[in-house]
Every structure is written in structure tokens, then in C-alpha cells.
Write a protein that holds these residues in place. Structure first.
Motif, PDB file in Angstrom:
ATOM      1  N   VAL A   6       0.715  -1.026  -0.171  1.00 20.38           N
ATOM      2  CA  VAL A   6      -0.059  -0.081   0.048  1.00 20.38           C
ATOM      3  C   VAL A   6       0.838   0.957   0.235  1.00 20.38           C
ATOM      4  CG1 VAL A   6      -1.604   1.374   1.282  1.00 20.38           C
ATOM      5  CG2 VAL A   6      -1.956  -1.090   1.347  1.00 20.38           C
ATOM      6  N   ILE A   7       0.655   1.957  -1.101  1.00 12.97           N
ATOM      7  CA  ILE A   7       1.463   3.391  -1.355  1.00 12.97           C
ATOM      8  C   ILE A   7       0.657   4.698  -0.929  1.00 12.97           C
ATOM      9  CG2 ILE A   7       3.123   2.284  -2.848  1.00 12.97           C
ATOM     10  CD1 ILE A   7       1.736   3.510  -5.047  1.00 12.97           C
ATOM     11  N   SER A   8      -0.694   4.478  -0.670  1.00  8.00           N
ATOM     12  CA  SER A   8      -1.637   5.681  -0.384  1.00  8.00           C
ATOM     13  C   SER A   8      -2.597   5.242   0.158  1.00  8.00           C
ATOM     14  CB  SER A   8      -1.601   6.260  -1.906  1.00  8.00           C
ATOM     15  OG  SER A   8      -2.592   7.515  -1.686  1.00  8.00           O
ATOM     16  N   ALA A   9      -3.087   6.336   0.989  1.00  9.37           N
ATOM     17  CA  ALA A   9      -4.539   6.020   1.667  1.00  9.37           C
ATOM     18  C   ALA A   9      -5.376   7.142   1.545  1.00  9.37           C
ATOM     19  CB  ALA A   9      -4.327   5.823   2.937  1.00  9.37           C
ATOM     20  N   TRP A  10      -5.418   7.874   0.152  1.00  9.48           N
ATOM     21  CA  TRP A  10      -6.361   8.960  -0.050  1.00  9.48           C
ATOM     22  C   TRP A  10      -7.823   8.467  -0.304  1.00  9.48           C
ATOM     23  CZ3 TRP A  10      -4.980  13.682   0.692  1.00  9.48           C
ATOM     24  CH2 TRP A  10      -3.607  14.165   0.616  1.00  9.48           C
ATOM     25  N   HIS A  11      -8.053   7.436  -0.654  1.00  4.92           N
ATOM     26  CA  HIS A  11      -9.417   7.151  -1.119  1.00  4.92           C
ATOM     27  C   HIS A  11     -10.264   6.125  -0.274  1.00  4.92           C
ATOM     28  CE1 HIS A  11      -8.395   9.644  -4.432  1.00  4.92           C
ATOM     29  NE2 HIS A  11      -7.368   8.850  -4.505  1.00  4.92           N
ATOM     30  N   ARG A  12      -9.416   4.954   0.176  1.00  6.71           N
ATOM     31  CA  ARG A  12     -10.071   3.907   0.671  1.00  6.71           C
ATOM     32  C   ARG A  12      -9.373   3.267   1.722  1.00  6.71           C
ATOM     33  NH1 ARG A  12     -14.944   1.777  -1.935  1.00  6.71           N
ATOM     34  NH2 ARG A  12     -15.050  -0.002  -0.778  1.00  6.71           N
ATOM     35  N   ILE A  49      -0.627   2.116   5.093  1.00  9.05           N
ATOM     36  CA  ILE A  49       0.310   2.549   4.216  1.00  9.05           C
ATOM     37  C   ILE A  49       1.764   1.763   4.620  1.00  9.05           C
ATOM     38  CG2 ILE A  49       1.932   4.769   3.550  1.00  9.05           C
ATOM     39  CD1 ILE A  49      -0.561   6.344   4.000  1.00  9.05           C
ATOM     40  N   GLY A  50       2.350   1.241   3.544  1.00 11.16           N
ATOM     41  CA  GLY A  50       3.731   0.572   3.578  1.00 11.16           C
ATOM     42  C   GLY A  50       3.581  -0.997   3.932  1.00 11.16           C
ATOM     43  N   LYS A  51       2.323  -1.408   4.224  1.00 14.52           N
ATOM     44  CA  LYS A  51       2.054  -2.940   4.407  1.00 14.52           C
ATOM     45  C   LYS A  51       2.204  -3.578   3.343  1.00 14.52           C
ATOM     46  CE  LYS A  51      -0.403  -2.597   9.030  1.00 14.52           C
ATOM     47  NZ  LYS A  51      -1.700  -3.177   9.624  1.00 14.52           N
ATOM     48  N   VAL A 106      -3.614  -9.890  -2.526  1.00 17.31           N
ATOM     49  CA  VAL A 106      -4.932  -9.569  -3.179  1.00 17.31           C
ATOM     50  C   VAL A 106      -5.800 -10.977  -3.205  1.00 17.31           C
ATOM     51  CG1 VAL A 106      -6.124  -8.866  -4.902  1.00 17.31           C
ATOM     52  CG2 VAL A 106      -3.956  -7.897  -4.645  1.00 17.31           C
ATOM     53  N   GLY A 107      -6.822 -10.875  -2.403  1.00 17.90           N
ATOM     54  CA  GLY A 107      -7.787 -11.741  -2.217  1.00 17.90           C
ATOM     55  C   GLY A 107      -9.035 -11.789  -3.103  1.00 17.90           C
ATOM     56  N   ARG A 108      -9.465 -10.405  -3.532  1.00 23.15           N
ATOM     57  CA  ARG A 108     -10.549 -10.433  -4.302  1.00 23.15           C
ATOM     58  C   ARG A 108     -10.337  -9.111  -5.067  1.00 23.15           C
ATOM     59  NH1 ARG A 108     -16.865  -9.397  -2.353  1.00 23.15           N
ATOM     60  NH2 ARG A 108     -17.856  -9.485  -4.129  1.00 23.15           N
ATOM     61  N   VAL A 109     -10.849  -8.969  -6.441  1.00 25.66           N
ATOM     62  CA  VAL A 109     -10.869  -7.580  -7.115  1.00 25.66           C
ATOM     63  C   VAL A 109     -12.365  -7.573  -7.791  1.00 25.66           C
ATOM     64  CG1 VAL A 109     -10.042  -6.456  -9.049  1.00 25.66           C
ATOM     65  CG2 VAL A 109      -8.615  -7.857  -7.794  1.00 25.66           C
ATOM     66  N   HIS A 110     -13.122  -6.534  -7.448  1.00 23.95           N
ATOM     67  CA  HIS A 110     -14.407  -6.198  -7.803  1.00 23.95           C
ATOM     68  C   HIS A 110     -14.553  -4.690  -8.396  1.00 23.95           C
ATOM     69  CE1 HIS A 110     -15.657  -4.382  -4.091  1.00 23.95           C
ATOM     70  NE2 HIS A 110     -14.579  -5.239  -3.454  1.00 23.95           N
ATOM     71  N   PHE A 122      -3.287  -8.575   4.655  1.00 31.23           N
ATOM     72  CA  PHE A 122      -1.833  -8.454   4.993  1.00 31.23           C
ATOM     73  C   PHE A 122      -1.176  -9.334   5.590  1.00 31.23           C
ATOM     74  CE2 PHE A 122      -4.072  -4.130   4.436  1.00 31.23           C
ATOM     75  CZ  PHE A 122      -3.551  -3.651   3.359  1.00 31.23           C
ATOM     76  N   ASP A 123       0.100  -9.023   5.676  1.00 32.39           N
ATOM     77  CA  ASP A 123       0.974 -10.174   6.488  1.00 32.39           C
ATOM     78  C   ASP A 123       0.704 -10.153   7.722  1.00 32.39           C
ATOM     79  OD1 ASP A 123       2.218 -10.463   3.815  1.00 32.39           O
ATOM     80  OD2 ASP A 123       3.857  -9.298   3.939  1.00 32.39           O
ATOM     81  N   ASP A 124       0.282  -9.114   8.380  1.00 33.97           N
ATOM     82  CA  ASP A 124       0.292  -9.214   9.771  1.00 33.97           C
ATOM     83  C   ASP A 124      -1.070  -9.744  10.197  1.00 33.97           C
ATOM     84  OD1 ASP A 124      -1.652  -7.285   9.075  1.00 33.97           O
ATOM     85  OD2 ASP A 124      -0.775  -5.490  10.406  1.00 33.97           O
ATOM     86  N   GLY A 125      -2.019 -10.213   9.090  1.00 35.68           N
ATOM     87  CA  GLY A 125      -3.211 -10.983   9.257  1.00 35.68           C
ATOM     88  C   GLY A 125      -4.581 -10.053   9.439  1.00 35.68           C
ATOM     89  N   SER A 126      -4.115  -8.679   9.282  1.00 33.65           N
ATOM     90  CA  SER A 126      -5.487  -7.832   9.118  1.00 33.65           C
ATOM     91  C   SER A 126      -6.025  -7.820   7.613  1.00 33.65           C
ATOM     92  CB  SER A 126      -5.012  -6.387   9.563  1.00 33.65           C
ATOM     93  OG  SER A 126      -3.719  -5.776   8.766  1.00 33.65           O
ATOM     94  N   THR A 127      -7.019  -7.084   7.333  1.00 33.88           N
ATOM     95  CA  THR A 127      -7.724  -7.047   6.081  1.00 33.88           C
ATOM     96  C   THR A 127      -8.143  -5.630   5.874  1.00 33.88           C
ATOM     97  OG1 THR A 127      -9.678  -7.986   6.732  1.00 33.88           O
ATOM     98  CG2 THR A 127      -8.264  -9.534   5.756  1.00 33.88           C
TER      99      THR A 127
END
Length: 311
Positions: free
Chosen positions: A140-146, A152-154, A158-162, A176-181
């Protein structure tokens, strides 16, 4: 004709910039630092620095010193090291280095000079992001939108694209690698180089798809549950200014903040902090103010936190 150091057309995603020392918004630690533009929104430019940090500021707070390879440009003025015979010509950026941009012009000849004399041609201003697929590894390189700003940086899978996708791409759900989504847009992601996918990684991506389906099936039950602070923020964060998002992250990270905390962390005055708190409340966040008394001086001061959370 003179060069324009704050040429707005140059501030495209992937542009290399240096923060000016007399800037108005970037944190002091980033003055003079070099980074890469990762997004633009609401009159601000988002930058990821070479040391891994991220911050945002006004477009005229930075100087463009490099452009992404393949960008089509127009040499507006043959200043600096640019040869006069190339003035007014167009070409394609081939490389950048030591503050210079190398351009192969349409006549087949390459020249170099400072980026500030160039202008990005309109047809080159396209979304600088890759289309993603399930199983792709991203950062993740930006968090302007969602995406939540804490992502950022994590890195993750990708588990799903829609969605049909717009100028910023489709919606991607990431484990994410830390288990969060979390989910965000393709333009907020950097696709990482392919790696050997282990059975555990494949299972992680598959599990996210399964969880999404289960969540949809239980949608009616979950709709009856009260939203958490994070969910309220996620639903309304597009209405917040960047500074209000920073204040949210500060309260979320520290549990509670005082005006002094906001001043030290973000340089925010008490009046500005009050306005940012109002922004958070306007999207439904339960921000409460408590009055405390300093045991040494006896002076009273305010502390803000989210209702239902610890002090």
C-alpha cells in the motif's frame, strides 16, 4: 518565456520530488528530503520518501527533479543544461539521475536537463498503476481514498478484485502479512515482483475470498450491529481533510490526545484542532471531551477520545 518551478503538470504519480526548505505543510524532518509522488487529492500532493516515511503538502512545497521513465514531455524552455535547438520539441523520458532528466526527442536525439523546464503532455497523464489479480502481492503506497492510513507501507495478498474500475482502478480486498484485512483502490497499491507462492500463501488468499462470501451471507445480521469507530471512520473518511485524518490517527493510536499532543505531533493550534474534531463528529465519530486537572499546576485542560474506548 520563463521556467515554472511549480509546474503542476509535472506532479504526476511516480515523479521524483524534493521538499523545499521554506515549505508550508510538510513535517520539518522532511525538509530537503527526496521522495516519490504517490497521489494527489484536494489540492495536496502525497509523497513517499526514500527513508520509507510518508507525508503530504501543497504542490508548491516541492520541486520536481525527475519523471517516470516513459512519460511523454514537451520542452517548454531550453534553460539549464538543455540545448536551445530542442526548445519546443516533444519526446519521451528515458532515465533520470543526479537531478537531471534524459529525454529522447521525436527526432531521435537524446538530451538532458532539469525537469522544471519540461511540461507533461496531456495524453501522458494516465493512471500510473497496474491492474491487479487475485493472488498478486502488493504494497500500500497511498490512503487517499479507501485504505486506512495505518495500512500505508504494509504488504499483503490480493484476495478479491471487484467493480468496473475508474480513473483510480477497481476495488481490491487485501489480506496483509500481519493478518489484518482492508480494501482499497488499485491506484493505492504497488504491485510487487512475483514470488514463489507457498501453500500457506495460497490458503491466505483463498481464505479471504471465503470470508467475503460468509460476510455477504450474514449481511442482514451484521447490519443490526452498531458500527465500530474504525467502521464509522472508513465510511466517512472521504469527507475529511488530510489534517482531520491525521487527528483521527493520533487519537486512535494514543487512545486520547490533548491540544499539546496535537501541537507537538502535527503543529496544530488549539483552534484548528477544534475544527478538526468537528469534522470527525460530522461523519458520526463519537469524539468526547473530558476535563482534567494538572496535579502540579492545578490548571484544567481538555482531553479528547472516542466514546467507549479507554482513556
Amino acid at each position: 518565456m520563463t521556467s515554472n518551478n511549480s509546474n503542476q503538470s509535472l506532479l504526476i504519480v511516480g515523479a521524483k520530488v524534493r521538499v523545499k526548505r521554506d515549505n508550508r505543510l510538510f513535517e520539518t524532518e522532511y525538509e530537503g528530503q527526496v521522495g516519490e509522488v504517490t497521489g494527489r487529492e484536494r489540492g495536496f500532493v502525497d509523497v513517499r520518501f526514500e527513508n520509507g516515511g510518508t507525508d503530504y503538502g501543497y504542490p508548491d512545497d516541492v520541486e520536481v527533479i525527475g519523471l517516470p521513465e516513459g512519460t511523454r514531455v514537451h520542452l517548454e524552455v531550453a534553460g539549464g543544461a538543455w540545448l536551445p535547438r530542442f526548445e519546443g520539441m516533444t519526446g519521451v523520458v528515458r532515465m533520470r539521475g543526479r537531478g537531471m532528466v534524459f529525454v529522447r526527442f521525436d527526432n531521435g536525439i537524446t538530451d538532458y536537463g532539469p525537469a522544471r523546464y519540461l511540461e507533461v503532455v496531456p495524453e501522458a497523464r494516465k493512471p500510473a498503476f497496474e491492474r491487479l489479480s487475485v493472488g498478486d502481492r502488493i504494497r500500500v503506497i497511498s490512503a487517499w481514498h479507501r485504505f486506512m492510513s495505518s495500512q500505508i507501507g504494509k504488504t499483503g495478498i490480493v484476495g478479491r478484485v471487484h467493480g468496473i474500475g475508474g480513473s483510480r482502478g477497481r476495488v481490491v480486498e487485501v489480506r496483509f502479512d500481519d493478518g489484518s484485512t482492508d480494501d482499497g483502490l488499485e491506484a493505492e497499491c504497488e504491485k510487487l515482483a512475483p514470488i514463489t507462492v507457498s501453500s500457506n500463501t495460497a490458503t491466505a488468499a483463498g481464505s479471504l475470498v471465503k470470508v467475503s462470501r460468509i460476510t455477504a451471507a450474514r449481511g442482514m445480521k451484521q447490519a443490526d450491529r452498531p458500527l465500530t469507530v474504525a467502521q464509522i471512520y472508513w465510511k466517512g473518511r472521504h469527507k475529511l481533510t488530510p489534517l482531520a485524518r491525521s487527528i483521527y490517527a493520533l487519537i486512535d493510536g494514543m487512545g486520547s490526545i490533548t491540544a499539546l499532543d496535537a501541537m507537538r505531533a502535527k503543529g496544530v493550534s488549539s483552534g484548528s484542532l477544534t475544527r478538526r474534531i468537528t469534522e470527525l463528529r460530522d461523519i458520526g465519530l463519537p469524539v468526547v471531551r473530558e476535563t482534567h486537572k494538572d496535579p502540579l499546576t492545578g490548571r484544567r485542560y481538555g482531553k479528547w477520545r472516542f466514546a467507549g474506548t479507554s482513556k
